[in-house]
Design a protein around this motif. Structure first.
Motif, mmCIF file in Angstrom:
data_model
loop_
_atom_site.group_PDB
_atom_site.id
_atom_site.type_symbol
_atom_site.label_atom_id
_atom_site.label_comp_id
_atom_site.label_asym_id
_atom_site.label_seq_id
_atom_site.Cartn_x
_atom_site.Cartn_y
_atom_site.Cartn_z
ATOM 1 N N ASP A 1 1.032 -1.337 0.049
ATOM 2 C CA ASP A 1 -0.037 0.051 0.003
ATOM 3 C C ASP A 1 0.926 1.167 0.103
ATOM 4 N N ASP A 2 0.959 1.867 -0.950
ATOM 5 C CA ASP A 2 1.957 3.066 -1.284
ATOM 6 C C ASP A 2 3.273 2.634 -0.923
ATOM 7 N N PRO B 1 -5.808 -1.564 6.175
ATOM 8 C CA PRO B 1 -4.782 -0.402 6.286
ATOM 9 C C PRO B 1 -5.079 0.294 7.584
ATOM 10 N N PRO C 1 -5.096 5.052 7.195
ATOM 11 C CA PRO C 1 -4.782 5.563 5.832
ATOM 12 C C PRO C 1 -4.936 7.172 5.657
ATOM 13 N N HIS C 2 -4.185 7.591 5.052
ATOM 14 C CA HIS C 2 -4.517 9.098 4.666
ATOM 15 C C HIS C 2 -5.663 9.192 3.270
ATOM 16 N N HIS D 1 -4.874 5.758 -3.130
ATOM 17 C CA HIS D 1 -3.706 4.738 -2.541
ATOM 18 C C HIS D 1 -3.275 4.099 -3.645
ATOM 19 N N ARG D 2 -1.860 3.875 -4.017
ATOM 20 C CA ARG D 2 -1.661 2.944 -5.118
ATOM 21 C C ARG D 2 -1.188 1.466 -4.377
ATOM 22 N N SER E 1 -5.255 0.145 -7.432
ATOM 23 C CA SER E 1 -5.748 1.488 -6.279
ATOM 24 C C SER E 1 -6.573 1.278 -5.637
#
Length: 339
Positions: A73-74, A305, A308-309, A313-314, A332
């Motif tokens: 995740d990212d 996650p 998460p921000h 998200h990639r 994503s």
């Protein structure tokens, strides 16, 4: 003096009522804030990732476990969970067929579509809907378990106008699937040319709603330029489309343009779906057979996650021992974040 005491008592009561009212308002607002925060967190609590694993020959790889997968995740590796697919999980499928532009010439090559859907209907739990599109998308048949209704609709396909609003049609179909119960496997089968003509929706929007609805995508595409050449050789073109020979410079230009703007391929690659090109009836039948065989062959991966921000998200899904296998999975997801 008596009037002064009465006034003071009334004032104290009014002050007390105001304080109680303020407390109740604050309590309600706090409860709403907590509920809202909980809701926002739960939306990003688990990210579902249906994944298909193929070997170099295109065969499906079975028997893998959670420890065989890596999810980032990212760029940060996440603990992977692998869920067992429910036995005989019911399917909700929307078949999206282009009828605009030159699509009418492809209908004879799609004659096997109805028979290829028979394995789905034979389960008795599948619900299938049909959407046709040119410049606009519309429902030809809403979700049904009656195979004969879909068969009749497919036999009655009619040519459309000069548009091919692929992204609008995909968006339309996904919103239909989002109304289906979450326990059903949601699937979109897109049959169209490679380039979009006239959509208002964007690729990013289509990819986002596909991810939010956990829909699996299978795209079967045709190239109008290639079909034109093949039909000229067969003598099935209308007079205005016939030419004496093949203009390789023009073909090369069209091919380059198609590769740059191949909407079905882009959607499939960004959502972990499958994309195939067909130019003959035999190739279409082979691809449709693959579609029905792959419906229940995906691994149900997920991860949770942590804080998460908000935003895009990639994600990257791969095998620890890549060997000669490739993983098809979404790239994503969108997190609402927390407050």
């Amino acid at each position: 003096m008596r009037w002064t005491k009465c006034w003071a008592t009334t004032a104290r009561r009014a002050s007390l009522r105001a304080a109680v009212f303020s407390f109740l308002v604050l309590a309600l607002l706090s409860h709403h804030a907590v509920s809202q925060e909980t809701t926002l967190r739960s939306q990003a609590n688990v990210v579902l990732i249906p994944a298909l694993v193929k070997d170099q020959q295109g065969g499906i790889v079975y028997g893998l476990e959670a420890k065989d997968f890596i999810i980032e995740d990212d760029g940060v590796e996440q603990p992977v969970r692998l869920d067992e697919a429910p036995e005989g999980q019911p399917v909700s499928l929307v078949v999206v067929i282009q009828r605009g532009r030159r699509a009418y010439y492809e209908f004879p090559r799609m004659q096997g579509l109805n028979s290829m859907l028979d394995p789905l209907f034979s389960q008795g739990t599948a619900r299938v809907a049909l959407v046709e599109f040119d410049s606009h998308a519309e429902v030809t048949r809403d979700f049904t378990k009656d195979a004969s209704l879909i068969a009749a609709d497919l036999k009655n396909l009619q040519p459309g106008d000069g548009g091919a609003a692929i992204l609008d049609a995909v968006d339309y179909a996904i919103h239909m699937l989002k109304q289906e119960p979450e326990e059903r496997q949601r699937v979109l089968l897109l049959i169209s040319e490679t380039r979009d003509h006239g959509s208002h929706a964007r690729v990013e929007d289509a990819v986002a709603v596909i991810g939010q609805s956990n829909t699996s995508v299978y795209a079967l595409a045709f190239s109008p330029a290639l079909s034109n050449i093949l039909d000229t050789g067969r003598g099935t073109n209308i007079e205005s489309e016939m030419h004496q020979g093949i203009n390789f410079l023009d073909l090369g230009y069209r091919t380059a343009q198609a590769l740059r703007k191949n909407v079905p391929s882009t959607i499939a690659s960004m959502t972990g779906g499958e994309y195939e090109l067909f130019a003959t009836k035999k190739k279409f039948d082979v691809r449709m057979n693959d579609f029905t065989n792959h419906l229940h062959s995906r691994y149900l991966l997920s991860f949770a996650p942590q804080s998460p921000h908000a935003g895009l998200h990639r994600i990257r899904v791969r095998l620890r021992d890549a060997a000669d296998a490739a993983v098809l999975a979404r790239s994503s997801y969108w997190a609402q974040g927390t407050k």
